[in-house]
Design a protein around this motif. Structure first.
Motif, PDB file in Angstrom:
ATOM      1  N   THR A  10      67.086  26.056  74.633  1.00  0.00           N
ATOM      2  CA  THR A  10      67.893  26.642  73.569  1.00  0.00           C
ATOM      3  C   THR A  10      69.188  25.856  73.438  1.00  0.00           C
ATOM      4  OG1 THR A  10      68.761  28.741  72.701  1.00  0.00           O
ATOM      5  CG2 THR A  10      69.022  28.351  75.083  1.00  0.00           C
ATOM      6  N   SER A  11      70.060  26.289  72.562  1.00  0.00           N
ATOM      7  CA  SER A  11      71.385  25.694  72.389  1.00  0.00           C
ATOM      8  C   SER A  11      72.278  26.752  71.765  1.00  0.00           C
ATOM      9  CB  SER A  11      71.318  24.478  71.453  1.00  0.00           C
ATOM     10  OG  SER A  11      70.986  24.899  70.134  1.00  0.00           O
ATOM     11  N   CYS A  12      73.554  26.471  71.654  1.00  0.00           N
ATOM     12  CA  CYS A  12      74.458  27.417  70.994  1.00  0.00           C
ATOM     13  C   CYS A  12      74.054  27.605  69.532  1.00  0.00           C
ATOM     14  CB  CYS A  12      75.903  26.935  71.103  1.00  0.00           C
ATOM     15  SG  CYS A  12      76.541  26.973  72.796  1.00  0.00           S
ATOM     16  N   ALA A  13      73.614  26.539  68.876  1.00  0.00           N
ATOM     17  CA  ALA A  13      73.156  26.638  67.487  1.00  0.00           C
ATOM     18  C   ALA A  13      71.902  27.506  67.389  1.00  0.00           C
ATOM     19  CB  ALA A  13      72.894  25.246  66.926  1.00  0.00           C
ATOM     20  N   ASP A  14      70.961  27.316  68.298  1.00  0.00           N
ATOM     21  CA  ASP A  14      69.753  28.130  68.341  1.00  0.00           C
ATOM     22  C   ASP A  14      70.106  29.589  68.589  1.00  0.00           C
ATOM     23  OD1 ASP A  14      66.794  28.476  68.534  1.00  0.00           O
ATOM     24  OD2 ASP A  14      67.220  28.867  70.652  1.00  0.00           O
ATOM     25  N   GLN A  15      71.047  29.831  69.491  1.00  0.00           N
ATOM     26  CA  GLN A  15      71.482  31.192  69.783  1.00  0.00           C
ATOM     27  C   GLN A  15      72.127  31.834  68.553  1.00  0.00           C
ATOM     28  OE1 GLN A  15      71.343  33.076  73.067  1.00  0.00           O
ATOM     29  NE2 GLN A  15      69.602  31.699  72.830  1.00  0.00           N
ATOM     30  N   LEU A  16      72.854  31.060  67.759  1.00  0.00           N
ATOM     31  CA  LEU A  16      73.423  31.580  66.521  1.00  0.00           C
ATOM     32  C   LEU A  16      72.309  32.016  65.572  1.00  0.00           C
ATOM     33  CD1 LEU A  16      75.728  32.194  64.574  1.00  0.00           C
ATOM     34  CD2 LEU A  16      75.681  29.769  63.897  1.00  0.00           C
ATOM     35  N   ALA A  17      71.279  31.199  65.431  1.00  0.00           N
ATOM     36  CA  ALA A  17      70.149  31.550  64.564  1.00  0.00           C
ATOM     37  C   ALA A  17      69.488  32.845  65.034  1.00  0.00           C
ATOM     38  CB  ALA A  17      69.138  30.407  64.526  1.00  0.00           C
ATOM     39  N   ILE A  18      69.320  32.974  66.335  1.00  0.00           N
ATOM     40  CA  ILE A  18      68.731  34.190  66.899  1.00  0.00           C
ATOM     41  C   ILE A  18      69.644  35.394  66.639  1.00  0.00           C
ATOM     42  CG2 ILE A  18      68.122  35.332  69.084  1.00  0.00           C
ATOM     43  CD1 ILE A  18      67.248  32.463  70.049  1.00  0.00           C
ATOM     44  N   ALA A  19      70.935  35.206  66.838  1.00  0.00           N
ATOM     45  CA  ALA A  19      71.907  36.295  66.678  1.00  0.00           C
ATOM     46  C   ALA A  19      71.949  36.819  65.251  1.00  0.00           C
ATOM     47  CB  ALA A  19      73.295  35.814  67.097  1.00  0.00           C
ATOM     48  N   VAL A  20      71.993  35.911  64.282  1.00  0.00           N
ATOM     49  CA  VAL A  20      72.103  36.372  62.894  1.00  0.00           C
ATOM     50  C   VAL A  20      70.810  37.049  62.436  1.00  0.00           C
ATOM     51  CG1 VAL A  20      73.926  34.738  62.318  1.00  0.00           C
ATOM     52  CG2 VAL A  20      71.559  34.128  61.813  1.00  0.00           C
ATOM     53  N   LYS A  25      72.377  33.633  75.726  1.00  0.00           N
ATOM     54  CA  LYS A  25      71.550  33.460  76.921  1.00  0.00           C
ATOM     55  C   LYS A  25      71.323  31.968  77.183  1.00  0.00           C
ATOM     56  CE  LYS A  25      69.195  37.689  75.556  1.00  0.00           C
ATOM     57  NZ  LYS A  25      70.061  37.934  74.405  1.00  0.00           N
ATOM     58  N   ASN A  26      71.611  31.532  78.395  1.00  0.00           N
ATOM     59  CA  ASN A  26      71.308  30.175  78.871  1.00  0.00           C
ATOM     60  C   ASN A  26      72.048  29.054  78.140  1.00  0.00           C
ATOM     61  OD1 ASN A  26      69.408  31.246  80.760  1.00  0.00           O
ATOM     62  ND2 ASN A  26      67.939  31.419  79.085  1.00  0.00           N
ATOM     63  N   VAL A  27      73.261  29.352  77.641  1.00  0.00           N
ATOM     64  CA  VAL A  27      74.098  28.322  77.022  1.00  0.00           C
ATOM     65  C   VAL A  27      75.523  28.456  77.537  1.00  0.00           C
ATOM     66  CG1 VAL A  27      72.689  28.093  74.931  1.00  0.00           C
ATOM     67  CG2 VAL A  27      74.574  29.730  74.973  1.00  0.00           C
ATOM     68  N   CYS A  28      76.363  27.478  77.233  1.00  0.00           N
ATOM     69  CA  CYS A  28      77.750  27.486  77.705  1.00  0.00           C
ATOM     70  C   CYS A  28      78.602  28.555  77.028  1.00  0.00           C
ATOM     71  CB  CYS A  28      78.379  26.116  77.492  1.00  0.00           C
ATOM     72  SG  CYS A  28      77.558  24.805  78.432  1.00  0.00           S
TER      73      CYS A  28
END
Length: 86
Positions: free
Chosen positions: A66-76, A8-11
């Motif tokens: 957010t960022s792609c790294a933040d989204q990874l943390a959320i995803a895992v 969400k909200n990242v490239c």
């Protein structure tokens, strides 16, 4: 188990990864900054959900919240919670 997370909200559009207990492996981003995301994937490969969350949660990109790294943390974390409940 294999998981796919729609960001969400990242490239990057998707994050695919494997979850083995609390360990995250084989992270693949679709879209986003290819070189940086490959590097992040290599750096956190084999880390626990807690370690990834501690290092990456809350990281932002530009003026985004957010960022792609933040989204990874959320995803895992989301995948681990679902795995633990099931």
């Amino acid at each position: 188990m294999n998981y796919t997370y729609r960001t969400k909200n990242v490239c990057a559009q998707l994050i695919d990864f494997e979850l083995d207990g609390d360990r995250v492996k084989n992270i693949r981003f679709t879209g986003g900054c290819n070189g940086n995301l490959k590097a992040i994937s290599k750096l956190v490969d084999g880390m626990s959900v807690d370690e990834i969350e501690k290092k990456l949660k809350g990281n932002t990109c530009g003026f985004k919240g957010t960022s792609c790294a933040d989204q990874l943390a959320i995803a895992v974390r989301e995948a681990y919670t679902k795995q633990s409940e099931g």
